[in-house]
Scaffold this motif. Structure first.
Motif, PDB file in Angstrom:
ATOM      1  N   ARG A  66      -4.417   1.552  -8.963  1.00 16.55           N
ATOM      2  CA  ARG A  66      -3.276   2.160  -9.624  1.00 16.55           C
ATOM      3  C   ARG A  66      -2.497   1.044 -10.304  1.00 16.55           C
ATOM      4  O   ARG A  66      -2.514  -0.107  -9.862  1.00 16.55           O
ATOM      5  N   ASP A 122       0.616   0.221 -10.390  1.00 18.86           N
ATOM      6  CA  ASP A 122       1.585  -0.510  -9.574  1.00 18.86           C
ATOM      7  C   ASP A 122       0.891  -1.428  -8.582  1.00 18.86           C
ATOM      8  O   ASP A 122       1.414  -2.503  -8.249  1.00 18.86           O
ATOM      9  N   GLU A 123      -0.308  -1.066  -8.113  1.00 17.48           N
ATOM     10  CA  GLU A 123      -1.085  -1.964  -7.253  1.00 17.48           C
ATOM     11  C   GLU A 123      -1.551  -3.185  -8.042  1.00 17.48           C
ATOM     12  O   GLU A 123      -1.498  -4.318  -7.560  1.00 17.48           O
ATOM     13  N   HIS A 157       1.228  -5.651  -8.605  1.00 17.66           N
ATOM     14  CA  HIS A 157       1.836  -6.259  -7.420  1.00 17.66           C
ATOM     15  C   HIS A 157       1.529  -7.760  -7.396  1.00 17.66           C
ATOM     16  O   HIS A 157       0.405  -8.174  -7.710  1.00 17.66           O
ATOM     17  N   THR A 170      -1.825  -9.193  -5.949  1.00 10.19           N
ATOM     18  CA  THR A 170      -3.118  -8.970  -6.602  1.00 10.19           C
ATOM     19  C   THR A 170      -3.438 -10.174  -7.480  1.00 10.19           C
ATOM     20  O   THR A 170      -2.724 -10.478  -8.424  1.00 10.19           O
ATOM     21  N   ASN A 211      -7.246   1.204   1.544  1.00  4.85           N
ATOM     22  CA  ASN A 211      -6.335   0.307   2.245  1.00  4.85           C
ATOM     23  C   ASN A 211      -6.848   0.060   3.660  1.00  4.85           C
ATOM     24  O   ASN A 211      -7.285   0.983   4.341  1.00  4.85           O
ATOM     25  N   VAL A 213       3.463  -4.403   1.059  1.00  3.78           N
ATOM     26  CA  VAL A 213       2.851  -3.373   0.212  1.00  3.78           C
ATOM     27  C   VAL A 213       3.051  -1.944   0.692  1.00  3.78           C
ATOM     28  O   VAL A 213       2.717  -1.003  -0.036  1.00  3.78           O
ATOM     29  N   ASP A 243       5.493  -0.021   0.823  1.00  5.19           N
ATOM     30  CA  ASP A 243       6.334   0.820  -0.038  1.00  5.19           C
ATOM     31  C   ASP A 243       5.558   1.414  -1.207  1.00  5.19           C
ATOM     32  O   ASP A 243       5.995   2.394  -1.816  1.00  5.19           O
ATOM     33  N   LEU A 244       4.391   0.867  -1.533  1.00  2.49           N
ATOM     34  CA  LEU A 244       3.571   1.432  -2.601  1.00  2.49           C
ATOM     35  C   LEU A 244       3.035   2.819  -2.228  1.00  2.49           C
ATOM     36  O   LEU A 244       2.644   3.590  -3.111  1.00  2.49           O
ATOM     37  N   TYR A 245       3.014   3.120  -0.931  1.00  8.49           N
ATOM     38  CA  TYR A 245       2.347   4.333  -0.462  1.00  8.49           C
ATOM     39  C   TYR A 245       3.303   5.257   0.293  1.00  8.49           C
ATOM     40  O   TYR A 245       2.854   6.097   1.076  1.00  8.49           O
ATOM     41  N   GLN A 246       4.593   5.127   0.041  1.00 12.68           N
ATOM     42  CA  GLN A 246       5.562   6.000   0.683  1.00 12.68           C
ATOM     43  C   GLN A 246       5.279   7.459   0.336  1.00 12.68           C
ATOM     44  O   GLN A 246       5.021   7.799  -0.816  1.00 12.68           O
TER      45      GLN A 246
END
Length: 320
Positions: A197, A199-200, A203, A206, A268, A307, A309-312
């Motif tokens: 994604r 935003d990933e 980050h 990355t 993940n 990381v 918070d990327l998957y809230q």
């Protein structure tokens, strides 16, 4: 894991042509000569006990520390997943030395305002290189600690300026069928494709990666350029990249296509989500010995505070 209008940037745009050509000749002449390359223009499979190959100077970045000591050069360069060269862990070191690495170019295109095709020298010089020690966790429940050299992928993506439609970043790897036994065996549909994604991909963890242990990447580790995404299983970190494509739709990646019930898009590291055929709750550290006790797998591979918070709001059991 229960997976239930071109703006071409040339080397001369960054450094005078005479300088970067001289640098390449110097590095190849001094550093590669002792390696006794058998065929001009082919990669050297580095699998000895000491770091080998051209030096890649970089400052150490300690912002994301790893407590464990790094694995040895021998571990890192002889125990690999690189299915283009075969499914055995030793196959990449045995076969990747025949991979052609010069010339090499990477295309960055799709939903961007400034698509580019960069040769490897230009790509390396887009941002200052730094060394980062990252944990690498593979879906087969083994792990390593590796000192990578590169820079945040975001530096490159900011240069090409993603458009509003850019929601995903797709990585495509090289296919050289004549020197890649795994490609001939059709282990997967080639070329190998992975994705993140946006935003990933943006980050700061990355890493667009060019080296390991202060040397240029050996072929079996993804030379000359790869991605490293340390909070995901290792198959997300595409090797030997030839294209980075931004797009609106989520891509179907190579392992999703091959085994959709086992491999999901996000991948993940999660000890609570088992693979259908084995547990991911514990792992074995490569180099620790066959009889060393297994250790508890860390969620997001130990990078949870950076990381999560990327998957809230996501169900990480369902959206694996």
């Amino acid at each position: 894991m229960r997976y239930t209008g071109d703006i071409g940037l040339l080397p001369s745009d960054i450094t005078p042509e005479s300088a970067w050509r001289s640098r390449r000749r110097f590095i190849q002449g001094v550093a590669l000569a002792p390696l006794a390359l058998g065929v001009s223009g082919f990669a050297q499979g580095a699998s000895g006990g000491s770091p080998a190959g051209p030096v890649l100077p970089a400052e150490r970045n300690a912002e994301w520390p790893v407590i464990d000591a790094a694995n040895s050069w021998q571990d890192i360069t002889t125990y690999n997943n690189f299915y283009e060269f075969g499914s055995g862990k030793g196959d990449p070191a045995d076969h990747a030395g025949h991979m052609r690495l010069d010339p090499w170019a990477v295309r960055i295109d799709g939903a961007v305002r400034h698509p580019m095709t960069l040769d490897i020298d230009a790509l390396r010089q887009l941002a200052p290189l730094e060394e980062r020690v990252y944990r690498l966790r593979c879906v087969e429940a083994w792990s390593m600690v590796v000192p990578w050299t590169g820079y945040a992928l975001s530096h490159l993506l900011e240069r090409v300026e993603p458009t509003e439609e850019a929601r995903y970043v797709v990585f495509t790897t090289a296919v050289q069928e004549d020197v890649m036994p795994g490609v001939k065996r059709r282990i997967l549909d080639w070329p190998y494709v992975e994705g993140l994604r946006i935003d990933e991909a943006m980050h700061p963890l990355t890493l667009l990666t060019f080296g390991v242990y202060g040397r240029e990447l050996p072929a079996q580790n993804g030379a000359p350029v790869r991605i490293v995404v340390p909070w995901k299983y290792g198959f997300k970190s595409g090797k030997s990249l030839v294209r980075i494509h931004l797009q609106a739709a989520r891509p179907v990646t190579s392992w999703m296509r091959a085994a959709p019930t086992e491999y999901g898009f996000f991948a993940n590291v999660n000890p609570d989500v088992p693979h259908p055929r084995w547990s991911q709750a514990t792992e074995r550290r490569i180099g620790s010995g066959l009889f060393a006790p297994r250790v508890r797998t860390q969620k997001f591979n130990g990078y949870e505070k950076y990381v999560a918070d990327l998957y809230q709001g996501m169900d990480l059991h369902r959206q694996f």
